[in-house]
Design a protein around this motif. Structure first.
Motif, short mmCIF file in Angstrom:
data_model
loop_
_atom_site.label_atom_id
_atom_site.label_comp_id
_atom_site.label_asym_id
_atom_site.label_seq_id
_atom_site.Cartn_x
_atom_site.Cartn_y
_atom_site.Cartn_z
N UNK A 1 14.19 -10.00 8.41
CA UNK A 1 13.15 -10.55 7.55
C UNK A 1 13.56 -10.44 6.08
N UNK A 2 14.11 -9.29 5.74
CA UNK A 2 14.53 -9.04 4.35
C UNK A 2 15.61 -10.03 3.93
N UNK B 1 15.60 -2.43 -2.40
CA UNK B 1 15.10 -2.31 -1.03
C UNK B 1 14.82 -0.87 -0.65
N UNK B 2 15.64 0.06 -1.11
CA UNK B 2 15.43 1.48 -0.83
C UNK B 2 14.14 1.98 -1.49
N UNK B 3 13.90 1.53 -2.72
CA UNK B 3 12.66 1.92 -3.41
C UNK B 3 11.45 1.39 -2.67
N UNK C 1 9.22 -8.02 -5.41
CA UNK C 1 10.33 -7.08 -5.20
C UNK C 1 11.04 -7.36 -3.88
N UNK C 2 10.28 -7.69 -2.84
CA UNK C 2 10.87 -7.93 -1.53
C UNK C 2 11.79 -9.14 -1.55
N UNK C 3 11.30 -10.27 -2.05
CA UNK C 3 12.11 -11.49 -2.09
C UNK C 3 13.30 -11.30 -3.03
N UNK C 4 13.06 -10.68 -4.17
CA UNK C 4 14.13 -10.48 -5.15
C UNK C 4 15.25 -9.61 -4.58
N UNK D 1 10.10 -6.68 -12.60
CA UNK D 1 8.65 -6.48 -12.75
C UNK D 1 8.05 -5.86 -11.50
N UNK D 2 8.39 -6.41 -10.34
CA UNK D 2 7.79 -5.94 -9.10
C UNK D 2 8.09 -4.49 -8.80
N UNK D 3 9.34 -4.07 -8.97
CA UNK D 3 9.70 -2.70 -8.60
C UNK D 3 9.09 -1.70 -9.58
N UNK D 4 8.95 -2.07 -10.85
CA UNK D 4 8.30 -1.17 -11.81
C UNK D 4 6.81 -1.04 -11.53
#
Length: 321
Positions: A92-93, A303-305, A255-258, A234-237
């Motif tokens: 999926x990722x 992805x780990x975050x 964050x997932x798509x990026x 932006x997403x991960x922050x």
């Protein structure tokens, strides 16, 4: 917005995930048939596609198409909910990272690729084959995310439902998450700025002898990578600091798509570079490493975050219940 209200908001996707999954599987079928034909040497649009490296690349994408069909069915059926988490989450990722950006670019890149290949002397059948490929990519790019959303909502609701901020439990990994997220965001901003600069015609870091080789395809892919890199920053922050969004869903999707795009696009480019007709590297050596290898590393770290955030979030939701 309460979790109950958000669950109601996903009823449309959840109830119809069977239809979305079947539609995705059907959409992949033309692509699969074309890849089978090319792998075995039938209906080749150009002579060089009979080269062993091209045949190998087609065989690899044939397997990926089969995996895509199996996953589409898994998202639609009860037995899919019993599959190991890694066996579902990893495809999926990678898949969403490849498909979502391409679906947004397909209306422009598809015709551009056809015109370019016609100018290079491709056979007429290549146009029909490309149309079928684009139908498959757009179809699966539209249907598969809905099937995935319904599947995830059923199996891992904490990954899409609920408010952004949750009470932190003891022994959480938030400090580590924030530290890695800041590092990743810095790298993503650097990569995003570089890609946007190149997409609008910048030449610093480019191989000046190959500047004329930059075409619409290259510019749009650079633009897409730059935009998604910034979206991932932006997403991960937001995910790790708990500030910047009321809902968990928008930063999670960004964050997932990026992260999937940064990893899978660079992997795809490495595979493509082995083809005999591969486009030469247009960037200077150091700039090329920064724009490719750095992207892969950032994708894996992001992805780990995400995994750490989801782990702490599941613990918090379990305690609330």
């Amino acid at each position: 917005m309460s979790i109950v209200k958000e669950k109601r908001g996903y009823q449309f996707v959840g109830k119809r995930r069977i239809n979305w999954g079947y539609a995705a599987a059907i959409a992949i079928s033309p692509y699969l048939l074309i890849k089978i034909a090319w792998t075995f040497g039938f209906f080749m649009p150009t002579d060089h596609m009979g080269d062993p490296s091209w045949r190998t690349a087609n065989a690899v994408t044939l397997v990926l198409a089969l995996v895509g069909i199996l996953l589409s069915l898994a998202f639609s059926m009860k037995w899919g909910e019993k599959l190991p988490a890694w066996l579902v989450a990893l495809p999926i990722w990678v898949g969403t990272g490849l498909l979502v950006p391409m679906v947004l670019l397909a209306p422009v890149l598809g015709p551009a690729a056809m015109i370019r290949d016609q100018q290079l002397g491709s056979a007429d059948i290549w146009i029909l084959e490309q149309v079928l490929v684009m139908i498959s990519l757009v179809g699966v790019g539209i249907c598969l995310p809905f099937a995935v959303a319904g599947y995830v909502r059923k199996r891992w609701p904490e990954s899409i439902i609920g408010p952004l901020h949750m009470e932190s439990l003891p022994h959480n990994s938030q400090k580590l998450q924030v530290s890695i997220a800041r590092l990743v965001a810095t790298g993503c901003v650097l990569l995003g700025v570089i890609k946007l600069y190149w997409s609008f015609g910048g030449t610093i870091g480019m191989n000046h002898s190959l500047l004329e080789s930059r075409d619409l395809w290259w510019h749009l892919l650079s633009l897409s990578t730059g935009v998604w890199a910034l979206a991932g920053a932006w997403g991960v922050l937001v995910l790790t600091t708990g500030r910047g969004s009321r809902s968990f869903y928008p930063p999670m999707i960004a964050a997932w798509v990026s992260s999937g795009m940064l990893f899978s696009f660079n992997l795809f480019n490495r595979l493509s570079s082995t083809r005999p007709d591969a486009q030469p590297v247009l960037e200077a050596p150091i700039a090329h490493v920064i724009s490719t290898e750095l992207g892969s590393v950032l994708g894996v770290l992001m992805g780990s975050v995400i995994l750490m955030v989801l782990h702490d979030r599941r613990r918090a939701l379990s305690r609330e219940k």
